[in-house]
Design an enzyme around this catalytic site. Sequence first.
Site, PDB file in Angstrom:
ATOM      1  N   ASP A 295       0.861  -1.171   0.000  1.00 41.06           N
ATOM      2  CA  ASP A 295       0.000   0.000   0.000  1.00 41.06           C
ATOM      3  C   ASP A 295       0.913   1.241   0.000  1.00 41.06           C
ATOM      4  O   ASP A 295       2.140   1.141   0.122  1.00 41.06           O
ATOM      5  CB  ASP A 295      -0.965  -0.010   1.196  1.00 41.06           C
ATOM      6  CG  ASP A 295      -2.221   0.815   0.911  1.00 41.06           C
ATOM      7  OD1 ASP A 295      -2.189   1.666  -0.004  1.00 41.06           O
ATOM      8  OD2 ASP A 295      -3.240   0.634   1.601  1.00 41.06           O
TER       9      ASP A 295
HETATM   10  C1  BGC Z   1      -5.162   3.079   0.147  1.00 39.59           C
HETATM   11  C2  BGC Z   1      -5.328   2.035  -0.921  1.00 39.59           C
HETATM   12  C3  BGC Z   1      -5.188   2.645  -2.286  1.00 39.59           C
HETATM   13  C4  BGC Z   1      -3.853   3.357  -2.363  1.00 39.59           C
HETATM   14  C5  BGC Z   1      -3.568   3.974  -3.714  1.00 39.59           C
HETATM   15  C6  BGC Z   1      -3.932   3.930  -0.058  1.00 39.59           C
HETATM   16  O1  BGC Z   1      -3.917   5.006   0.803  1.00 39.59           O
HETATM   17  O2  BGC Z   1      -5.100   2.440   1.402  1.00 39.59           O
HETATM   18  O3  BGC Z   1      -6.573   1.401  -0.787  1.00 39.59           O
HETATM   19  O4  BGC Z   1      -5.297   1.660  -3.259  1.00 39.59           O
HETATM   20  O5  BGC Z   1      -3.830   4.381  -1.382  1.00 39.59           O
HETATM   21  O6  BGC Z   1      -4.341   5.074  -3.955  1.00 39.59           O
END
Ligand code: BGC
Length: 774
Positions: A295
Amino acid sequence: MKKTHILGSILFAFFAIGNSAQAQIYNPFAEAKANAFVDSLMSKMTLDEKIGQLNLPSVGFDVTGPVLSKDVEAKIARGEVGGVFNTFTPIAVRKLQERAIKETRLGIPLLLGYDVIHGHRTIFPIPLGLSATWNLGLIEQSASVAAKEATADGLNWTFSPMVDIARDPRWGRVSEGAGEDPYLGSRISEAMVWGYQGKNIENLSKQNDKLMACVKHFALYGGAEAGRDYNTVDMSLYKMYNDYLPPYKAAINAGVATVMTSFNDINGMPATCNEDLIQGILRKEWGFKGMVVTDYTAINELENHGMGIGKTVAARSIKAGAEMDMVGELYLLHLEYLFAENPEYLKYIDRACKNILLSKYRLGLFSDPYRGLDEKNQSVMLSVEHLQSAQKAAEESFVLLKNENQVLPLKPMSKVAFIGPHIKRKRDLIGSWSGAGDWKKSVSIWDALTSTGSTVKAENIKYAEGCNLLEDLELIAKLNPHDGQIESPKDSKKLLKEAMAVAKKSEVIVVAVGETFGMSGEAASRSNIHLPVHQVEMIKSLHTLGKPIVLVLMNGRPLVLTDVLPYCSAILECWFPGTQAGPAIVNTLYGKNNPSGKITMTFPQNEGQIPIYYNSRTTGRPFDNNQKYTSKYLDVSNEPLFPFGFGLSYSNFEYSNLTAETKGTSVVLTAEIKNISQIDGQEVVQFYASDLEATYTRPKKQLVGFEKVTLKAGESKKVTVNVEQSQLGYYDQKGEWFFEPGIFRFSVGGSSQTTLNKELKVLMTFKPHVTPEF
Ligand code: BGC
């Protein structure tokens, strides 16, 4: 009575097959070709080029963390990037892809990712709303529409589905998932994967309107303590395997191409550097063949977890199997030095690079890096067909929580006062994580009421704003930088006065209030999940007029509704319904659509009951109001306000004749359902099982099957579900799956509070080829 714990050679064989579920969907010949191609490519790559493939910066405007990627175009040209995310449209994407193809030595194409969560340009209801449809075909279709539009915008990878089981409505991200149940969550998880990728991963390269899915957040992100986002997770293996892991596993079995690790730690080990999780469960137990991405800056955040600094956390993550580094760039910075210090790291770098390149190969990027990049394809965006599908999904997602004296559907000639900020406001309709959706293109309730096609007569409807959506200045200030458009509060007395005047002249009052879209979603946990006090006050004032109030709610989580329930004759939970919100709501209010949604997360009576979920385990002192020493509160009952699976309809249904019998490897459950009303409708027939003789304590009941049926007025149908015996097994406290023969109680109904029961002794008859669903 204790039953025989059946483990041993049969199950060993059984598991050996069950575990390689993902391996089975890959065609060995195609895979041999893919491997040969990638091995040959890697033999030409330098260490730096391999490390470059592991880097995933963000280029664009959707920022979900404190760090921004810099100089990405230059990095692409230097071969330091394997994929980018947050950039779309054919022109923008082509520009980046051309850099990778034309300017790098080996011309390896980029992955192009984005958070396409509940639609791309055509926005569907938020995932919690979509799950309330219980319509797997429709859910799959929503992902397929999203894939069509996203690929036409040059994307080849979506960070969806989010399948985190969530039992704490304080957590804002419950809006992104499918609620609290592992069985329903698993079915939705696979439907989403199939919608995005198609049913056969081997065809992905031939279908330019499909993209790679990414199941997230692996693992247990929804188990955050106290419902606070990013918080720690502490969970027994027993709970993890039985309740939280199934939807991720379902995605793997459905062929999901990629997995995203979660921010949280699990029992002291962050998911991103958790070898047991990635190498143990994901790769070894489940046979996952795709690639693993972190993530947003999750590797860097290991520093905050106190796991060491830069090089150490990069080392721990690559070794654990986190393959693509989202935004953080610690791999870019440290892997070369790690290799210089210890050549063993080449093995981990190669493993990661190979899985990333294999993903690109399976997508067909090496034969067509500009896949889908044709301006002509843009015609699919917001097409009539897509809008119709989004509207159907919205209509099926609405949950009728209350309907006293059948105030709904509204009579066509009733004088109705439409009051509340959500009647005209468009900003919130598409909810959070609405990707490339343009909220200005969504249709408000008022737009729909007054559009040329509307059958509602202008003289029968009046509008007043009634109250501010939010009045808490501190909250507005917190939300505004990210989730703008929340105006400073207006004079609330004046708003109320106008509303009272309009409401006085009406027969029915429809009030549309709730949350703003930014009050749920990422980093949007709330400790108080009531409606804002001033909204409640307005409802109470309107109630003094003695006219029925219909509450239309828009929000991203289960709310505590105890303080408004007595004042409202009807409550229609609409979540954030997406682009076609207005027509879907108006159709439902006026009876063109008969509500059929059922909540997939329990609505509590107050926050003190949280976590509250229907499938909690048995206790030795079950609730008894007449006994002091039983499991209960002194100040609130154990009952939820609305249970899992609950939702009314304009029709009424009657259940009868539940039968349960074993047949081959399944238990066949049958029930009769009759529409005893004058109105055609749909009902979600839900079957539950309780294990009455188990070695370990089991959920009081758990969903084992369901079917959404359409019944004309007066019509009855026989509904049958086959419950595989493997579904009745469970994982023990070490994470070993087993099945115990014995007595089960099966029940059926229109919510988890079922009343028709049947007990049946289930013997073990399944064959080793049966794969457990859980
Ligand atoms: C979130 C994810 C997301 C990623 C990319 C993160 O802050 O937890 O769910 O896919 O950002 O945008």
